[in-house]
Design a protein around this motif. Structure first.
Motif, PDB file in Angstrom:
ATOM      1  N   LEU A 402      45.430 -22.879  26.889  1.00  0.00           N
ATOM      2  CA  LEU A 402      45.036 -23.076  25.498  1.00  0.00           C
ATOM      3  C   LEU A 402      43.732 -23.857  25.398  1.00  0.00           C
ATOM      4  O   LEU A 402      42.892 -23.581  24.534  1.00  0.00           O
ATOM      5  N   GLY A 405      40.757 -21.717  25.729  1.00  0.00           N
ATOM      6  CA  GLY A 405      40.521 -20.751  24.665  1.00  0.00           C
ATOM      7  C   GLY A 405      41.392 -19.518  24.713  1.00  0.00           C
ATOM      8  O   GLY A 405      41.176 -18.569  23.951  1.00  0.00           O
ATOM      9  N   GLU A 407      44.076 -18.218  23.377  1.00  0.00           N
ATOM     10  CA  GLU A 407      45.043 -18.493  22.316  1.00  0.00           C
ATOM     11  C   GLU A 407      46.234 -17.532  22.323  1.00  0.00           C
ATOM     12  O   GLU A 407      47.255 -17.819  21.698  1.00  0.00           O
ATOM     13  N   LEU A 430      51.442 -23.159  18.612  1.00  0.00           N
ATOM     14  CA  LEU A 430      50.073 -23.659  18.528  1.00  0.00           C
ATOM     15  C   LEU A 430      49.077 -22.571  18.923  1.00  0.00           C
ATOM     16  O   LEU A 430      48.047 -22.375  18.263  1.00  0.00           O
ATOM     17  N   GLY A 431      49.369 -21.828  19.980  1.00  0.00           N
ATOM     18  CA  GLY A 431      48.483 -20.751  20.396  1.00  0.00           C
ATOM     19  C   GLY A 431      48.376 -19.668  19.346  1.00  0.00           C
ATOM     20  O   GLY A 431      47.282 -19.169  19.043  1.00  0.00           O
ATOM     21  N   GLY A 433      48.894 -20.093  16.166  1.00  0.00           N
ATOM     22  CA  GLY A 433      48.161 -20.649  15.023  1.00  0.00           C
ATOM     23  C   GLY A 433      46.663 -20.658  15.279  1.00  0.00           C
ATOM     24  O   GLY A 433      45.858 -20.358  14.382  1.00  0.00           O
ATOM     25  N   ILE A 434      46.290 -21.002  16.517  1.00  0.00           N
ATOM     26  CA  ILE A 434      44.867 -20.997  16.852  1.00  0.00           C
ATOM     27  C   ILE A 434      44.310 -19.580  16.774  1.00  0.00           C
ATOM     28  O   ILE A 434      43.211 -19.347  16.241  1.00  0.00           O
ATOM     29  N   ALA A 437      43.944 -18.669  13.156  1.00  0.00           N
ATOM     30  CA  ALA A 437      42.821 -19.358  12.524  1.00  0.00           C
ATOM     31  C   ALA A 437      41.495 -18.776  12.974  1.00  0.00           C
ATOM     32  O   ALA A 437      40.558 -18.599  12.175  1.00  0.00           O
ATOM     33  N   VAL A 438      41.392 -18.449  14.284  1.00  0.00           N
ATOM     34  CA  VAL A 438      40.153 -17.859  14.794  1.00  0.00           C
ATOM     35  C   VAL A 438      39.911 -16.489  14.164  1.00  0.00           C
ATOM     36  O   VAL A 438      38.780 -16.142  13.785  1.00  0.00           O
ATOM     37  N   ARG A 441      38.788 -16.975  10.699  1.00  0.00           N
ATOM     38  CA  ARG A 441      37.419 -17.488  10.679  1.00  0.00           C
ATOM     39  C   ARG A 441      36.415 -16.366  10.952  1.00  0.00           C
ATOM     40  O   ARG A 441      35.383 -16.256  10.274  1.00  0.00           O
TER      41      ARG A 441
END
Length: 703
Positions: A402, A405, A407, A430-431, A433-434, A437-438, A441
């Motif tokens: 993680l 990077g 994810e 968490l992965g 969610g990342i 989010a990425v 984005r």
């Protein structure tokens, strides 16, 4: 008036001479007011050293006399008692000679010893009835309190001696009564001893005061010399001495060795000296030792003032070496440990503890049942440790993935229990969610870029029409279809056009329409330039620009860009200085985009550089990189960081007195990064510096 000035110059000197004299007086006054003047004087230091040595010698001599008088009881007894002890010690030799002469029957010789002396002796025999019978005496009568009795036997007598009808017996103790004349009329050793003892007895308390005064004076001199260490007249900083180059512990060893040798020699000389010589030798030796110790303390104080008390020692260097060696050893061990896999490291630690405990149990535990239970406990504990190690290895691997990077990495939670399983699921969440989010984005950036591109494209078509019609209105109002817009004309051409239009209301109306059309045309073109910059910034940021890298001669592009802006910089009163190496420098880049970078940076310089200043364009080749450096002095205060200046819509001129949209540096940075280069902005006061870095390519290899 001039003659009066010449007279003043003759009387008082020229202005330069007066200023030089005033400066010299100021320097003298500063020297006079310097707080270190007295402590920095070499003559004062030598004088204080001399006073220290003399006071130490006097104090040591007074202290020796005080000890001597105290040992004789001068502070608790009367003068006669002290004087009698001194006279008794002085008379022992004479008493033995008298006894020897009497044992040999030489009465005249015994009497001769006391004839010209302040001492008289009586030989008395005490009988069985305790009566004193005088056998021999010097027969001088005077009243004195200075007398004492001593008992001696004659020992082995070589002949029979009779005194006053009494035959001396060798094994009988005879009483010798010794008298001293308290007037001391004769000039002998007893007179000298009495005079010296009486004088010292009278000064016994004054000697104590003298010792205290000399100790105080020595302390004052010592403190002054410590404060004066490292001070020089006219200089406020600490000045090193001749011995400062030596390490402090080496200097301490040298001073201690020399001092110890001198002390041994002093004791040896004192043991071979008697009487007055000791009273002079010991104080002189004390003075020399005091000066020697003070010299060492001054050097110690000097190094303390320089802040090199601990650092300037061999011991500190040795400790530093050991510390560095220990750190290197620990780092090596840590690297070795980090290189060992987690499972292997856990097993190594476990079996290390196991061996230690096995030795302890084998030595203290005698029961086989206890040993078996301990082995069973260790087996169960090993299984638990291995389970925890495996689970931690999975979690550690997931956290590293993680952090790098990845994810979409998922932790295998099968076989995990309790908090370990919860932690693994949290890492998976968490992965995810990342990743979410990425993705959002990226989607938002794409939508933003697409929106900017679409809006810019939609605005570009009507804006082009506005510019064209504004140009037509301006040309028609100006009275000529082929006239150049006002922003492209000179002042003489505008004046000529106005003259040819004729006069009247029609001309005034056309002039106002031309002015309005000119403003409309100028602002429309500015808006068009903003839209073009927005589209280019959006494409450069998202990487949607077409980049065709090829070998480019940076020096040629830089020279062309400088030539394009030469006239504009001369109008701004800027001196452009271009520095390039003699050899050809090539980089792999897209010439169109690199030209746009140079154009943006030079345009910024023309807008924001301080008038009547120099602008430097430098091309360097250093350590495999081509450095293109733009430097200028800013017109406005740069109260903003370099990182903020690289962002979009950020300008160094916060008051917005100058034209610009804050996209120039952002576009330049994006274009440089698209061509595998780097752009660095440095703000140092009013200095604005931009450095472009590109990997250098070999020109011969390209050919």
């Amino acid at each position: 008036m001039k003659e009066r000035e010449r007279e003043d110059d003759f009387l008082w000197g020229s202005v330069d001479e007066q200023e030089e004299a005033a400066a010299e007086r100021g320097r003298k006054n500063r020297r006079r007011k310097t707080p270190y003047c007295l402590r920095g004087s070499l003559a004062v230091k030598i004088t204080v050293f001399f006073v220290l040595a003399i006071s130490c010698m006097i104090g040591a001599m007074s202290g020796i006399l005080c000890l001597y008088m105290g040992d004789r009881g001068a502070y608790v007894r009367e003068l006669d008692s002290v004087l009698l002890d001194e006279l008794k010690a002085c008379s022992i030799g004479n008493l033995y000679e008298v006894k020897y002469n009497l044992s040999m029957g030489n009465v005249e010789a015994a009497a001769e010893l006391c004839r010209d002396s302040n001492m008289d002796i009586d030989l008395i025999w005490v009988d069985n009835r305790n009566h004193e019978n005088l056998l021999w005496g010097t027969e001088r009568e005077y009243d004195t309190k200075l007398k004492y009795d001593s008992y001696y036997s004659f020992g082995d007598m070589k002949k029979t001696v009779s005194l006053n009808n009494h035959i001396l017996k060798p094994d009988v103790l005879y009483l010798y009564r010794v008298y001293f004349n308290s007037e001391f009329p004769e000039n002998d050793d007893f007179q000298k001893t009495a005079l010296l003892t009486r004088k010292l007895y009278g000064l016994r308390y004054s000697l104590i005061g003298m010792v205290c005064a000399e100790v105080l004076l020595c302390a004052v001199c010592f403190v002054f010399l410590m404060c004066a260490a490292g001070r020089r007249k006219g200089r406020e900083e600490i000045v090193p001495s001749v011995l400062t180059g030596l390490h402090l512990d080496v200097l301490t060893f040298i001073f201690a060795a020399v001092g110890a040798c001198f002390f041994v020699l002093l004791l040896t000389a004192a043991s071979r000296t008697e009487g007055f010589g000791i009273a002079v030798l010991l104080p002189a030796g004390c003075a020399v030792m005091a000066v020697w110790i003070t010299l060492y303390c001054m050097e110690f104080a000097l190094q303390m003032k320089q802040g090199e008390f601990w650092r300037h020692t061999l011991v500190s260097l040795a400790f530093k070496g050991l510390w560095k060696g220990g750190r290197l050893f620990c780092r090596g061990v840590l690297r070795l440990v980090r290189g060992i896999p987690l499972i292997m490291l856990t097993l190594t630690g476990y079996f290390g503890i196991f061996i230690v405990e096995f030795i302890w149990v084998g030595y203290f535990v005698r029961s086989r049942t206890g040993v078996r239970l301990w082995l069973l406990e260790k087996a169960v504990f090993l299984a638990a440790v291995m389970y925890i190690a495996l689970v931690c290895r999975r979690l550690l691997k997931a956290s590293r993935a993680l952090a790098e990077g990845q994810e979409d990495y998922l932790v295998d939670t099968s076989g995990m229990f309790g908090d370990f399983r919860e932690h693994g699921e949290n890492l998976n969440s968490l992965g995810q969610g990342i990743a979410k989010a990425v993705a959002e984005r990226i989607k938002s950036e794409h939508l933003k870029t697409e929106l900017i591109s679409n809006v810019s494209h939609d605005l570009k078509t009507p804006l082009t029409s506005i510019i064209n019609y504004a140009d037509l209105i301006y040309q028609e109002a100006a009275g000529a279809e082929d006239i150049v817009p006002a922003e492209g004309r000179s002042a003489e051409e505008s004046s000529l056009a106005e003259t040819e239009d004729g006069e009247g209301s029609r001309r005034e109306e056309n002039a106002r329409i031309a002015e309005y059309a000119e403003v409309l045309l100028r602002q429309s073109r500015k808006l068009k330039k903003l839209l073009e910059d927005l589209m280019e910034a959006s494409k450069a940021t998202t990487g949607n620009l077409d980049v065709n890298p090829e070998p480019c001669e940076v020096g040629v592009l830089l020279t062309q860009a400088a030539g394009e802006y030469q006239q504009r910089m001369e109008e701004k009163e800027l001196a452009l200085i271009v520095r390039q190496p003699e050899r050809t420098v090539q980089v792999m880049a897209d010439g169109r985009h690199l030209w746009r970078v140079f154009d943006n940076l030079l345009n910024n310089i023309c807008k924001y550089a301080q008038e009547n200043s120099r602008v430097y364009l430098t091309l360097e080749e250093k350590e495999g990189w081509v450095l293109i450096i733009f430097r200028n002095m800013s017109k406005f205060t740069l109260d903003i960081s370099a990182e903020d200046l690289e962002e979009r819509f950020v300008r160094g001129d916060k008051s917005r007195h100058m034209e610009g949209n804050g996209l120039g540096l952002s576009i330049a940075k994006s274009l440089v990064e698209l061509q595998n280069g780097r752009m660095e902005v440095v703000v140092d006061g009013d200095l604005f510096k931009v450095t472009l870095r590109f990997p250098v390519i070999d020109a011969s290899a390209v050919k």
